[in-house]
Design a protein around this motif. Structure first.
Motif, PDB file in Angstrom:
ATOM      1  N   ALA A   1      17.322 -11.482  -8.252  1.00  0.00           N
ATOM      2  CA  ALA A   1      16.312 -11.581  -7.196  1.00  0.00           C
ATOM      3  C   ALA A   1      16.968 -11.730  -5.826  1.00  0.00           C
ATOM      4  O   ALA A   1      16.521 -11.135  -4.835  1.00  0.00           O
ATOM      5  N   ARG A   2      18.034 -12.517  -5.747  1.00  0.00           N
ATOM      6  CA  ARG A   2      18.744 -12.678  -4.471  1.00  0.00           C
ATOM      7  C   ARG A   2      19.394 -11.370  -4.025  1.00  0.00           C
ATOM      8  O   ARG A   2      19.420 -11.051  -2.831  1.00  0.00           O
ATOM      9  N   ALA A   3      19.929 -10.613  -4.985  1.00  0.00           N
ATOM     10  CA  ALA A   3      20.509  -9.312  -4.643  1.00  0.00           C
ATOM     11  C   ALA A   3      19.435  -8.381  -4.080  1.00  0.00           C
ATOM     12  O   ALA A   3      19.668  -7.680  -3.079  1.00  0.00           O
ATOM     13  N   LEU A   4      18.266  -8.368  -4.701  1.00  0.00           N
ATOM     14  CA  LEU A   4      17.182  -7.517  -4.206  1.00  0.00           C
ATOM     15  C   LEU A   4      16.669  -8.001  -2.857  1.00  0.00           C
ATOM     16  O   LEU A   4      16.315  -7.178  -1.994  1.00  0.00           O
ATOM     17  N   ALA A   5      16.614  -9.309  -2.670  1.00  0.00           N
ATOM     18  CA  ALA A   5      16.162  -9.836  -1.379  1.00  0.00           C
ATOM     19  C   ALA A   5      17.085  -9.361  -0.255  1.00  0.00           C
ATOM     20  O   ALA A   5      16.627  -8.957   0.829  1.00  0.00           O
TER      21      ALA A   5
ATOM     22  N   GLU B   1      -0.318  -5.142  -4.496  1.00  0.00           N
ATOM     23  CA  GLU B   1      -0.734  -6.196  -3.573  1.00  0.00           C
ATOM     24  C   GLU B   1      -0.973  -7.526  -4.270  1.00  0.00           C
ATOM     25  O   GLU B   1      -0.953  -8.585  -3.622  1.00  0.00           O
ATOM     26  N   ALA B   2      -1.177  -7.500  -5.595  1.00  0.00           N
ATOM     27  CA  ALA B   2      -1.357  -8.743  -6.357  1.00  0.00           C
ATOM     28  C   ALA B   2      -0.036  -9.287  -6.888  1.00  0.00           C
ATOM     29  O   ALA B   2       0.013 -10.418  -7.380  1.00  0.00           O
ATOM     30  N   ARG B   3       0.988  -8.488  -6.776  1.00  0.00           N
ATOM     31  CA  ARG B   3       2.299  -8.849  -7.282  1.00  0.00           C
ATOM     32  C   ARG B   3       2.960  -9.874  -6.353  1.00  0.00           C
ATOM     33  O   ARG B   3       2.528 -10.058  -5.212  1.00  0.00           O
ATOM     34  N   THR B   4       4.002 -10.537  -6.835  1.00  0.00           N
ATOM     35  CA  THR B   4       4.805 -11.392  -5.954  1.00  0.00           C
ATOM     36  C   THR B   4       5.152 -10.592  -4.703  1.00  0.00           C
ATOM     37  O   THR B   4       5.654  -9.473  -4.803  1.00  0.00           O
ATOM     38  N   PRO B   5       4.859 -11.137  -3.508  1.00  0.00           N
ATOM     39  CA  PRO B   5       4.925 -10.300  -2.292  1.00  0.00           C
ATOM     40  C   PRO B   5       6.310  -9.819  -1.902  1.00  0.00           C
ATOM     41  O   PRO B   5       6.426  -8.788  -1.222  1.00  0.00           O
ATOM     42  N   SER B   6       7.356 -10.518  -2.298  1.00  0.00           N
ATOM     43  CA  SER B   6       8.697 -10.111  -1.882  1.00  0.00           C
ATOM     44  C   SER B   6       9.737 -10.724  -2.802  1.00  0.00           C
ATOM     45  O   SER B   6       9.470 -11.703  -3.519  1.00  0.00           O
ATOM     46  N   ALA B   7      10.935 -10.166  -2.762  1.00  0.00           N
ATOM     47  CA  ALA B   7      12.040 -10.733  -3.531  1.00  0.00           C
ATOM     48  C   ALA B   7      12.400 -12.118  -3.002  1.00  0.00           C
ATOM     49  O   ALA B   7      12.798 -13.003  -3.767  1.00  0.00           O
ATOM     50  N   LYS B   8      12.240 -12.319  -1.697  1.00  0.00           N
ATOM     51  CA  LYS B   8      12.516 -13.637  -1.120  1.00  0.00           C
ATOM     52  C   LYS B   8      11.550 -14.677  -1.682  1.00  0.00           C
ATOM     53  O   LYS B   8      11.955 -15.794  -2.041  1.00  0.00           O
TER      54      LYS B   8
END
Length: 592
Positions: A122-126, A269-276
């Motif tokens: 997740a941090r890599a994607l962020a 739009e219902a998904r977790t909004p961002s990798a951060k």
């Protein structure tokens, strides 16, 4: 373009100052090797320039701008050979560890360990998304877990995208892996399959969906969606809600289950909004972890799950009853630990796709194998498999397959790997009855001795067989996925039109004569031919007629039963040989 990737470089090969030690992995566009320079290990990615197009420059550009502890680092790049470049070479940080799926299967991680690896990706994607980069191929095979400290590294940005980058393909959907495409990508394909100029643009939400699938499998050892074929699998992705991970596996903490499910929402739009935001959720969950997070997520292997080494199939009775068990991971029992014959052993079947189809295929293969063996013992020319018809130009292959949702895994190119005898060369007549191997070998020896006696030849040079070599990474698992077990054999052909042909030491390929388990006939099997006293074939890559490609580990066997093809009269060169066109291929765990 379709065809096999470049054949493997041999250990000791020198590439731009790096010395190749062994192969680490192989894909549709090139191969990754462990190499050394000035004593230091590196991962050397060798990409075939005619095949990769702009992919090499794109990956270099992305890795150069992404400097992050959870993204594999780039150390340099160039083109090779220098005089007439055929390959792009990228030198990267060597991650001494395992692919995520192999790591999970071997280590049987706890919820805490799994969450930390998940957080690393997740941090890599962020970091990538913050820089405007979309990976577009997040999956277990593109995550490495370092052995020394368990740090996750996201690798392979070769089909990544960023603002201003040109399209890599002319298809409706961008390059990617079939099972990991998001619902919105499939909806776009269904809605635009009659519009060949339509292009779907993958974004951060697509990466997050794919990471949700990776996390689900990491937590439960199962895929959240099921289907007997690509069409039914796609329908499940579009319409079916996955079983919550904590219900699929009661050892999964509820908070991790909830984080995973938010990534698998059908609407972006219902998904977790961002990798951060995902990183923050995982960090909060880890801060609240208790002792229950330190229990392995899956049961270990024990006597009640033991099978003979190499076996991983369910019995018919198990399939009929299909009891629910928590999946198993970790170290398998050795054959010595398996109960003796006569002992009742319960095997927990894993939830897999197509159990009934697998059993039906198994019965068909048994019938075909009996017929094939009788044919294979005679050196008679076999009819070649029917060639797959080429799609008409100007029509998108993805649009053609949209209804069934069967997209090719990777683009390939045609490759000429063998040379045939000139048409004016008369073929060697075949005997009316098959010649026994011992008689033919004796005749060759007597003939050679007579010639040497007359001419005073030096002692015959005996070329030793090639040294043992490991299989490509993931090859055994890929073969199992297609229903092929270690030790299985099947007929193949080097050339469809010739009875004998001349092959060179180097890249080579054969064509599967007919369907083998779930692998279709006319599949191209490619790898390396090694000319010695026999011609040894080590096949490491398969490309089906529909474009699916995956690693394999197959040895070439002569129709007489020898490992390696017997050399026929007419070519005594140390680097080329004349061989019979028909052969067998055998699934192996390593090259002998």
């Amino acid at each position: 373009m379709r065809g096999p990737p470049p054949a493997a470089l041999s250990p000791g090969a020198r590439v731009l100052g790096y010395t190749v030690e062994r192969q680490l992995g192989q894909g549709g566009f090139g191969t990754v090797y462990l190499a050394r320079c000035e004593g230091q290990p590196f991962a050397l990615k060798v990409l075939h320039l005619p095949r990769v197009g702009e992919r090499a420059e794109r990956e270099v550009s992305i890795l150069t701008r992404l400097r992050h502890p959870n993204v594999v680092g780039i150390l340099g790049h160039g083109y090779w050979p220098v005089a007439r470049p055929r390959f792009a070479v990228i030198a990267m940080e060597y991650v001494d560890g395992r692919r995520l799926d192999d790591w999970a299967d071997a280590e049987n991680p706890t919820a805490r360990q799994a969450a930390r690896v998940w957080l690393g990706v997740a941090r890599a994607l962020a970091a990538a998304h913050a820089d405007g980069v979309v990976h577009r191929d997040v999956k277990e095979g593109n995550v490495m877990v370092r052995a020394s400290d368990g740090v996750a590294k996201l690798v392979d940005f070769g089909i990544g995208d960023y603002a201003g980058a040109r399209d890599l393909t002319a298809d409706i959907l961008p390059p990617g892996t079939l099972d990991y495409r998001s619902p919105e990508a499939w909806r776009f394909l269904r809605g635009h399959r009659e519009a060949p100029d339509a292009r779907y643009t993958a974004g951060p939400a697509d990466d997050l969906w794919a990471l949700g699938l990776v996390a689900y499998r990491l937590l439960t050892a199962r895929f959240p969606f099921d289907g007997e074929d690509p069409a039914s699998l796609t329908e499940a992705i579009l319409t079916r809600a996955p079983t919550p991970p904590h219900e699929e596996n009661t050892r999964v903490p509820r908070v991790l289950s909830d984080v995973c499910l938010r990534l698998l929402e059908k609407a972006p739009e219902a998904r977790t909004p961002s990798a951060k935001a995902l990183c923050e959720s995982l960090e909060d969950a880890l801060r609240g972890a208790d002792a229950a997070w330190d229990v392995p997520l899956c049961d270990a292997y024990a006597e009640d799950s033991a099978t003979t080494e190499g076996e991983d199939i369910d019995s018919f009775e198990q399939w009929m009853n299909e009891p629910r068990h928590r999946p198993r991971r970790g170290k398998r029992l050795s054959p010595k630990q398996v109960p003796p014959p006569g002992t009742t052993v319960r095997v927990a079947p894993a939830k897999s796709r197509g159990s009934l189809r697998a059993w039906a295929t198994f019965v068909v293969v048994l019938v075909l194998a009996g017929a094939a063996w009788g044919v294979g013992t005679s050196r008679t020319s076999m009819p070649g498999p029917v060639r797959q018809e080429v799609a008409t130009p100007g029509k998108s292959p993805q649009a053609d397959r949209a209804a069934a949702a069967a997209l090719p895994a990777a683009l390939q190119e045609d490759s000429v790997t063998v040379t045939t005898q000139p048409k004016d060369t008369p073929p060697i007549p075949l005997p009316s009855k098959p010649v026994k191997k011992g008689m033919r070998t004796m005749a060759r020896a007597v003939g050679a001795a007579a010639v040497c006696s007359a001419l005073g030849c030096p002692g015959a040079q005996v070329l030793s067989p090639p040294p043992p070599e490991p299989c490509p990474v993931g090859a055994v698992k890929a073969m199992e996925k297609w229903g092929i077990k270690i030790g299985d054999k099947h007929m193949a052909v080097f050339d469809l039109d010739e009875r004998y042909l001349t092959v060179q030491d180097g890249p080579g390929q054969v064509i599967l004569f007919s369907q083998w388990a779930d692998m279709p006939g006319d599949t191209v099997l490619s790898g390396r031919l090694i000319v010695r006293d026999h011609v040894f074939g080590r096949l490491t890559w398969a490309t089906t007629p529909t474009g699916d490609s995956f690693p394999v580990c197959l040895e070439v066997y002569d129709t007489t039963g020898d490992r390696g093809m017997l050399r026929e009269a007419g070519n005594d060169s140390p680097s080329s040989a004349r061989i019979f066109a028909n052969a067998y291929v055998k699934a192996v765990r390593e090259f002998q």
